[in-house]
Design a protein around this motif. Structure first.
Motif, PDB file in Angstrom:
ATOM      1  N   MET A  88      17.239  59.626  39.927  1.00 25.35           N
ATOM      2  CA  MET A  88      18.058  59.634  41.136  1.00 25.35           C
ATOM      3  C   MET A  88      17.932  61.014  41.769  1.00 25.35           C
ATOM      4  O   MET A  88      18.873  61.797  41.744  1.00 25.35           O
ATOM      5  CB  MET A  88      19.512  59.330  40.781  1.00 25.35           C
ATOM      6  N   LEU A  89      16.725  61.304  42.267  1.00 23.61           N
ATOM      7  CA  LEU A  89      16.492  62.619  42.840  1.00 23.61           C
ATOM      8  C   LEU A  89      15.962  62.468  44.259  1.00 23.61           C
ATOM      9  O   LEU A  89      15.358  61.460  44.599  1.00 23.61           O
ATOM     10  CB  LEU A  89      15.466  63.381  42.000  1.00 23.61           C
ATOM     11  N   VAL A  90      16.220  63.508  45.063  1.00 27.12           N
ATOM     12  CA  VAL A  90      15.680  63.498  46.423  1.00 27.12           C
ATOM     13  C   VAL A  90      14.450  64.397  46.417  1.00 27.12           C
ATOM     14  O   VAL A  90      14.553  65.605  46.244  1.00 27.12           O
ATOM     15  CB  VAL A  90      16.722  64.003  47.433  1.00 27.12           C
ATOM     16  N   GLY A 130      26.275  71.561  54.491  1.00 28.75           N
ATOM     17  CA  GLY A 130      26.414  70.564  53.443  1.00 28.75           C
ATOM     18  C   GLY A 130      26.200  69.164  53.981  1.00 28.75           C
ATOM     19  O   GLY A 130      25.511  68.347  53.363  1.00 28.75           O
ATOM     20  N   LYS A 142      30.041  76.212  49.743  1.00 29.57           N
ATOM     21  CA  LYS A 142      30.084  76.511  51.177  1.00 29.57           C
ATOM     22  C   LYS A 142      30.276  77.998  51.403  1.00 29.57           C
ATOM     23  O   LYS A 142      30.893  78.708  50.607  1.00 29.57           O
ATOM     24  CB  LYS A 142      31.253  75.755  51.835  1.00 29.57           C
ATOM     25  N   GLU A 157      16.536  59.992  52.613  1.00 25.28           N
ATOM     26  CA  GLU A 157      15.343  59.931  51.787  1.00 25.28           C
ATOM     27  C   GLU A 157      15.542  59.065  50.543  1.00 25.28           C
ATOM     28  O   GLU A 157      14.697  58.238  50.224  1.00 25.28           O
ATOM     29  CB  GLU A 157      14.928  61.335  51.374  1.00 25.28           C
ATOM     30  N   SER A 158      16.625  59.270  49.813  1.00 27.66           N
ATOM     31  CA  SER A 158      16.854  58.394  48.662  1.00 27.66           C
ATOM     32  C   SER A 158      18.329  58.053  48.541  1.00 27.66           C
ATOM     33  O   SER A 158      19.071  58.728  47.849  1.00 27.66           O
ATOM     34  CB  SER A 158      16.316  58.977  47.364  1.00 27.66           C
ATOM     35  N   ARG A 194      28.089  68.779  36.576  1.00 28.05           N
ATOM     36  CA  ARG A 194      29.266  68.068  37.048  1.00 28.05           C
ATOM     37  C   ARG A 194      30.310  67.908  35.954  1.00 28.05           C
ATOM     38  O   ARG A 194      31.247  67.127  36.088  1.00 28.05           O
ATOM     39  CB  ARG A 194      28.856  66.716  37.615  1.00 28.05           C
ATOM     40  N   ARG A 230      20.109  64.369  54.886  1.00 30.08           N
ATOM     41  CA  ARG A 230      18.722  64.311  54.431  1.00 30.08           C
ATOM     42  C   ARG A 230      18.629  63.528  53.127  1.00 30.08           C
ATOM     43  O   ARG A 230      17.686  62.764  52.904  1.00 30.08           O
ATOM     44  CB  ARG A 230      18.167  65.731  54.239  1.00 30.08           C
ATOM     45  N   ALA A 231      19.619  63.713  52.265  1.00 29.93           N
ATOM     46  CA  ALA A 231      19.582  63.020  50.967  1.00 29.93           C
ATOM     47  C   ALA A 231      19.735  61.511  51.140  1.00 29.93           C
ATOM     48  O   ALA A 231      18.974  60.734  50.569  1.00 29.93           O
ATOM     49  CB  ALA A 231      20.671  63.573  50.056  1.00 29.93           C
ATOM     50  N   LEU A 237      13.801  67.707  48.539  1.00 24.84           N
ATOM     51  CA  LEU A 237      14.748  68.817  48.392  1.00 24.84           C
ATOM     52  C   LEU A 237      14.376  69.654  47.163  1.00 24.84           C
ATOM     53  O   LEU A 237      13.633  69.213  46.296  1.00 24.84           O
ATOM     54  CB  LEU A 237      16.175  68.284  48.224  1.00 24.84           C
ATOM     55  N   LYS A 273      19.864  55.844  46.988  1.00 26.40           N
ATOM     56  CA  LYS A 273      20.395  55.572  45.651  1.00 26.40           C
ATOM     57  C   LYS A 273      20.784  56.859  44.931  1.00 26.40           C
ATOM     58  O   LYS A 273      21.796  56.914  44.249  1.00 26.40           O
ATOM     59  CB  LYS A 273      19.353  54.816  44.819  1.00 26.40           C
ATOM     60  N   ALA A 274      19.915  57.870  45.084  1.00 22.39           N
ATOM     61  CA  ALA A 274      20.209  59.146  44.445  1.00 22.39           C
ATOM     62  C   ALA A 274      21.515  59.710  44.993  1.00 22.39           C
ATOM     63  O   ALA A 274      22.371  60.183  44.245  1.00 22.39           O
ATOM     64  CB  ALA A 274      19.065  60.128  44.666  1.00 22.39           C
ATOM     65  N   ALA A 275      21.680  59.626  46.297  1.00 21.39           N
ATOM     66  CA  ALA A 275      22.891  60.157  46.913  1.00 21.39           C
ATOM     67  C   ALA A 275      24.110  59.370  46.441  1.00 21.39           C
ATOM     68  O   ALA A 275      25.139  59.952  46.080  1.00 21.39           O
ATOM     69  CB  ALA A 275      22.775  60.093  48.431  1.00 21.39           C
ATOM     70  N   ALA A 276      23.972  58.052  46.410  1.00 15.12           N
ATOM     71  CA  ALA A 276      25.099  57.219  45.990  1.00 15.12           C
ATOM     72  C   ALA A 276      25.487  57.524  44.554  1.00 15.12           C
ATOM     73  O   ALA A 276      26.667  57.539  44.200  1.00 15.12           O
ATOM     74  CB  ALA A 276      24.742  55.747  46.143  1.00 15.12           C
ATOM     75  N   SER A 277      24.481  57.805  43.715  1.00 16.25           N
ATOM     76  CA  SER A 277      24.784  58.074  42.308  1.00 16.25           C
ATOM     77  C   SER A 277      25.588  59.351  42.144  1.00 16.25           C
ATOM     78  O   SER A 277      26.174  59.596  41.100  1.00 16.25           O
ATOM     79  CB  SER A 277      23.494  58.155  41.493  1.00 16.25           C
ATOM     80  N   LEU A 278      25.617  60.193  43.167  1.00 17.02           N
ATOM     81  CA  LEU A 278      26.412  61.412  43.100  1.00 17.02           C
ATOM     82  C   LEU A 278      27.725  61.244  43.846  1.00 17.02           C
ATOM     83  O   LEU A 278      28.422  62.202  44.139  1.00 17.02           O
ATOM     84  CB  LEU A 278      25.625  62.573  43.695  1.00 17.02           C
ATOM     85  N   GLU A 291      28.342  70.650  47.408  1.00 18.59           N
ATOM     86  CA  GLU A 291      27.673  71.820  47.958  1.00 18.59           C
ATOM     87  C   GLU A 291      28.612  73.021  48.052  1.00 18.59           C
ATOM     88  O   GLU A 291      29.689  72.917  48.621  1.00 18.59           O
ATOM     89  CB  GLU A 291      27.139  71.494  49.366  1.00 18.59           C
ATOM     90  N   PRO A 328      30.935  55.985  40.332  1.00 19.53           N
ATOM     91  CA  PRO A 328      30.330  57.071  39.564  1.00 19.53           C
ATOM     92  C   PRO A 328      31.106  58.391  39.663  1.00 19.53           C
ATOM     93  O   PRO A 328      31.167  59.140  38.688  1.00 19.53           O
ATOM     94  CB  PRO A 328      28.943  57.225  40.193  1.00 19.53           C
ATOM     95  N   ILE A 348      28.160  60.115  46.912  1.00 14.27           N
ATOM     96  CA  ILE A 348      28.110  60.254  48.367  1.00 14.27           C
ATOM     97  C   ILE A 348      28.151  58.858  48.984  1.00 14.27           C
ATOM     98  O   ILE A 348      27.409  57.975  48.573  1.00 14.27           O
ATOM     99  CB  ILE A 348      26.828  60.994  48.794  1.00 14.27           C
ATOM    100  N   PHE A 375      26.183  75.733  54.322  1.00 10.27           N
ATOM    101  CA  PHE A 375      25.874  75.453  52.923  1.00 10.27           C
ATOM    102  C   PHE A 375      25.313  76.730  52.307  1.00 10.27           C
ATOM    103  O   PHE A 375      24.412  77.346  52.852  1.00 10.27           O
ATOM    104  CB  PHE A 375      24.854  74.306  52.904  1.00 10.27           C
ATOM    105  N   LEU A 427      22.556  68.497  54.525  1.00 13.67           N
ATOM    106  CA  LEU A 427      21.893  68.238  53.246  1.00 13.67           C
ATOM    107  C   LEU A 427      22.140  66.799  52.815  1.00 13.67           C
ATOM    108  O   LEU A 427      21.236  66.088  52.365  1.00 13.67           O
ATOM    109  CB  LEU A 427      22.426  69.207  52.192  1.00 13.67           C
ATOM    110  N   ARG A 428      23.385  66.361  52.984  1.00 13.85           N
ATOM    111  CA  ARG A 428      23.714  64.984  52.587  1.00 13.85           C
ATOM    112  C   ARG A 428      22.993  63.968  53.463  1.00 13.85           C
ATOM    113  O   ARG A 428      22.546  62.940  52.977  1.00 13.85           O
ATOM    114  CB  ARG A 428      25.217  64.756  52.704  1.00 13.85           C
ATOM    115  N   LEU A 432      24.041  68.661  45.195  1.00 13.75           N
ATOM    116  CA  LEU A 432      24.267  67.614  46.198  1.00 13.75           C
ATOM    117  C   LEU A 432      25.590  66.888  45.938  1.00 13.75           C
ATOM    118  O   LEU A 432      25.850  66.424  44.836  1.00 13.75           O
ATOM    119  CB  LEU A 432      23.108  66.619  46.153  1.00 13.75           C
TER     120      LEU A 432
END
Lengths: 525, 305
Positions: A97-99, B174, A115, B184-185, A165, B180-181, A102, B187-192, A113, A81, B194, A120, B177-178, A110
């Motif tokens: 695809m949200l956390v 940063g 800096k 928690e989810s 993005r 925590r992401a 947050l 998939k959401a992190a992977a889609s960005l 980030e 991706p 990470i 952050f 934050l990652r 995300l």
């Protein structure tokens, strides 16, 4: 249809894409697909036609066995991706695809980030969120926690995220599936606005009306292959549906006049206050009779979910009475309710309808494993259960590897067929069914509708049908009640005399019938 | 009994609360970082034992405290590295690999101890070093407060400072934050873009450093030598404290002080000829009561909403 190769406006081309999953399923078979700069391109097809897979290939989530991706005339390789985003391709997934814990701004940045030294820079994240939201005229509260914002807002955040993005090509996978009609209208306005600013949008959908309204061109897939590409003005909804299913969809289900018998479900003065202190159901009374389909119409959030869950035994009302065949259900467990020969289809099929990690046969016997025949002396009767399931698989045309296939390997439409097979095959006297065809392909939807009609006619089943699909409500139901703000605001004993427009007025609360007219739905005193 | 009570309200006692809190505080912070990444590592006992043993051996053979610190951290990191690799890349159940590593930690250190000293009980023969105590100028001279706050081992200060460091790390960086992401989810992190497993791996390594510090404190500060199974369940109590703190560093710190007090009361009780079983039981009993209370409270809150 134009030649794909020499189109100067073409911004993106996928050539001869073939994707075979490890279980041997050919999701995409030699698909060639192209999109022009600044258009909204509808990618259509039934569930399992390969739309999502194709977009996942484009977004680097799936690796195709064969094929090329050509972006602005250059061949590109997209393995993940991040690369897709670097090429300016962004995807909004069907499931967000949200956390959740947050904030909007944190979700926005995300992975990128800003800096401030080692730390952050949250303030800059907020600033950048507000900036991008202003630039695209998509207002959003940067400091809100994602769990607290509405579904429409979450989707807006998803779109903003990929714009942030740098995406120039937006892939939207069934974005309207989770939206209210109002949010859908709003979304379409936003998408058209983005298109006018030069963004390219691929809109995956199987809703004919939406595609007709929104898209400039469409490409239709069927069973992993391209059926055709067309300018939207050159095709009618009927043309598109023909391309999608390969045959005409007959929503005009053959159905005889209902001959209602005695009352099966009797609801009196039902009241329910939801968790947020809102009065979700206000003094509801109605009767449902043998051999009758009573539709429940209403804009989402006007009490339908609560009503169906009370009738299923999932919620306990504040006051009022529900009787099935004369028996009050207050003290009944859900199994007791089912044992009155009642079948239930919940709107959320993956939570209440099916167990994803279990097999088809296990899901089928879930409501009857304790009954004679299905088990003997405490042991499951394997042969009997398998034979039964095999018959149901055939009868309901469930595309699968057999009774032992896990639910999670099936497409949405086939999962719903499994649920329907279980609930319908017990030949219920009362059927409470919510959104039976939501998000599934036309073929599966048609089969489920036919089965319901046949239950009504052959077994005199009393059916309470909750559906957000007005065409479905109007074709399936014999009578319709309309819920608005937790109240019945209209009862139409004869559906033939009304249409979507009339229903709409009552659903939006613009009109309300007199108490006498509404009282017509109480047949027995 | 009244003597016991009167001893509880002394500066010495409060000082010992802080001392007793130190190792569980390290573990709780370790568990906190792990839980933010949604990995429950129950191998902290083993990790602490390895680190405690490594600290003793390292300091004894290099003759420096730093040598002990480095070997202790290294051994602890190896253990959590194994845990992370099995859980994240081989998809082993965390419970199974955690159990295995705890047993390895307990037995492996005794084995090492026997090889190096011939004793299966403790490492007194090795003559290992300890971290120095820190007397804070000015504060030291304040009557009661000085006794409570000053004169602790330097690692104790590091532990309490770590509450804030971990807080800042989790909520203000940063990487935090990652973490925590992905917790928690994923998939959401992977889609960005990470890398979920890598982020979790890093979180676990950080968690391993913290837990190892707890182990090192035990053998290089709390006691000047290693004894077998010297963690005595602190690895688990740390996890419980983290859970009671609801994943919040400051709240976790407060729970740690309560556990530290239970530990300290247990010790005091021993000197008042109360049964030693009571002393040993105190921290676990506190854990149990704490877990019951906080979860009843949370359930109530859920219902009321």
């Amino acid at each position: 249809m134009k030649a794909l190769n020499h189109d100067s406006d073409t911004v993106l081309e996928m050539r001869n894409i073939t994707k075979i999953y490890s279980n041997g399923f050919v999701a995409n078979n030699d698909i060639t697909f192209s999109v022009r700069r600044g258009e909204i391109h509808g990618l259509m097809g039934e569930n399992g036609a390969g739309k999502t897979t194709l977009m996942k290939v484009l977004f680097g989530l799936e690796k195709p066995e064969k094929g090329q991706i050509i972006l602005n005339g250059q061949e590109v390789h997209i393995d993940n991706p991040l690369q897709a985003l670097e090429y300016g391709i962004g995807m909004v997934h069907q499931h967000f695809m949200l956390v959740g814990s947050l904030t909007v701004a944190e979700n926005m940045v995300l992975g990128l980030e800003p800096k401030n030294g080692l730390l952050f820079d949250y303030k800059r994240a907020v600033r950048e969120t507000e900036e991008i939201s202003r630039r695209f005229n998509l207002p959003i509260d940067a400091n809100a926690i994602v769990n607290d914002i509405s579904v429409g807002m979450k989707q807006r955040l998803e779109i903003l995220k990929i714009l942030y993005r740098g995406a120039k090509i937006l892939l939207l996978d069934e974005p309207t599936a989770v939206l209210t009609p109002q949010e859908t209208t709003e979304l379409f306005k936003q998408l058209k606005h983005l298109r006018d600013q030069g963004y390219t949008i691929v809109f995956i959908s199987h809703k004919l009306g939406e595609v007709k309204e929104l898209c400039d061109r469409i490409t239709v897939l069927r069973r992993g292959e391209v059926v055709g590409t067309a300018d939207i003005d050159d095709v009618t909804e009927l043309d598109i549906s023909r391309m999608m299913v390969g045959k005409d969809v007959d929503l005009n289900i053959e159905k005889e006049e209902a001959k209602p018998g005695k009352t099966i479900l009797r609801v009196r003065n039902l009241n329910y206050t939801n968790l947020f202190g809102k009065k979700a159901l206000n003094n509801l009374s109605f009767d449902l009779r043998q051999g009758e389909i009573l539709g429940v119409a209403g804009v989402e959030g006007n009490g339908q979910t609560e009503l169906s869950e009370i009738l299923s035994g999932l919620l306990v009302p504040d006051s009022g009475e529900v009787r099935i065949k004369g028996e009050p259900i207050n003290n009944m467990s859900i199994r007791d309710i089912r044992l009155t020969n009642t079948s239930l289809i919940h709107e959320d099929r993956m939570i209440y309808g099916a167990s994803a990690d279990q097999t088809i046969v296990e899901n089928i016997i879930a409501d009857r494993y304790f009954q004679k025949g299905y088990n003997s002396k405490g042991f499951l009767n394997k042969k009997y259960n398998y034979d039964n399931t095999r018959e149901l698989i055939k009868e309901y045309q469930i595309a699968c590897d057999g009774p032992e296939a896990r639910i999670s390997t099936l497409s949405g439409g086939n999962i719903q067929k499994v649920v329907a097979a279980r609930e319908f095959s017990s030949q219920p006297e009362l059927l409470i069914v919510s959104q039976p065809t939501r998000g599934i392909d036309v073929g599966a939807a048609e089969l489920i509708r036919q089965k319901m009609i046949s239950l009504r006619d052959r077994h005199r089943t009393a059916i309470l049908l909750f559906s957000a699909d007005l065409t479905e409500l109007l074709t399936m139901s014999d009578g319709i009640i309309v819920l608005y703000n937790g109240e019945i605001v209209a009862y139409f004993p004869d559906v033939k005399r009304i249409n979507e427009e009339i229903l709409g007025k009552y659903m939006l609360g613009l009109e309300k019938q007199s108490p006498e007219e509404i009282g017509g739905v109480v047949h027995e005193n | 009994m009244s003597d016991l009570l009167s001893m509880v309200f002394t500066a010495d006692f409060l000082g010992s609360v802080i001392r007793m809190s130190t190792p569980i505080l390290f573990v709780a912070l370790a568990a906190l970082v792990g839980s933010k990444a949604d990995v429950l590592c129950i191998a902290y006992e083993g990790i602490m034992l390895f680190a405690a043993f490594g600290g003793v051996v390292g300091s004894a053979y290099t003759g420096t405290v730093t040598g002990g610190l480095l070997l202790g951290l290294l051994l602890g990191m190896i253990l959590i590295g194994i845990f992370a690799y099995f859980v994240l890349y081989l998809h082993t159940r965390p419970l199974l690999i955690g159990l295995a590593l705890n047993i390895l930690g307990s037995a492996g250190t005794v084995f090492g101890l026997y090889m190096l000293t011939g004793s299966k009980a403790n490492s007194t023969k090795l003559g290992s070093l300890t971290f120095p105590e820190l007397h804070i100028p000015l504060i030291e001279d304040i009557p009661v407060l000085g006794t409570v706050l000053s004169g602790h081992n330097i690692l104790t200060y590091v532990a309490f400072l770590s509450i804030f460091i971990v807080h800042v790390f989790i909520y203000r960086t940063g990487l935090g934050l990652r973490i925590r992401a992905v917790g928690e989810s994923p998939k959401a992190a992977a889609s960005l873009g990470i890398d979920v497993n890598r982020t979790k791996f890093i979180a676990l390594l950080i968690s391993g450093v913290l837990a190892s510090m707890g182990g090192i404190f035990l053998s290089m500060a709390y006691l000047p030598y290693f004894t077998r199974d010297m963690t005595a369940g602190r690895g688990f109590i740390g996890i419980a404290a983290e859970s009671l703190g609801g994943g919040k560093p400051l709240l976790t710190g407060i729970w740690i002080l309560i556990f530290g007090a239970a530990d300290a009361i247990g010790n005091l009780a021993q000197s008042f000829r109360l049964p030693s079983q009571f002393a040993q039981m105190a921290p676990y009993l506190t854990t149990l009561i704490g877990l019951v209370l906080i979860n009843v409270f949370r359930e109530k809150k859920k219902v009321n909403r």
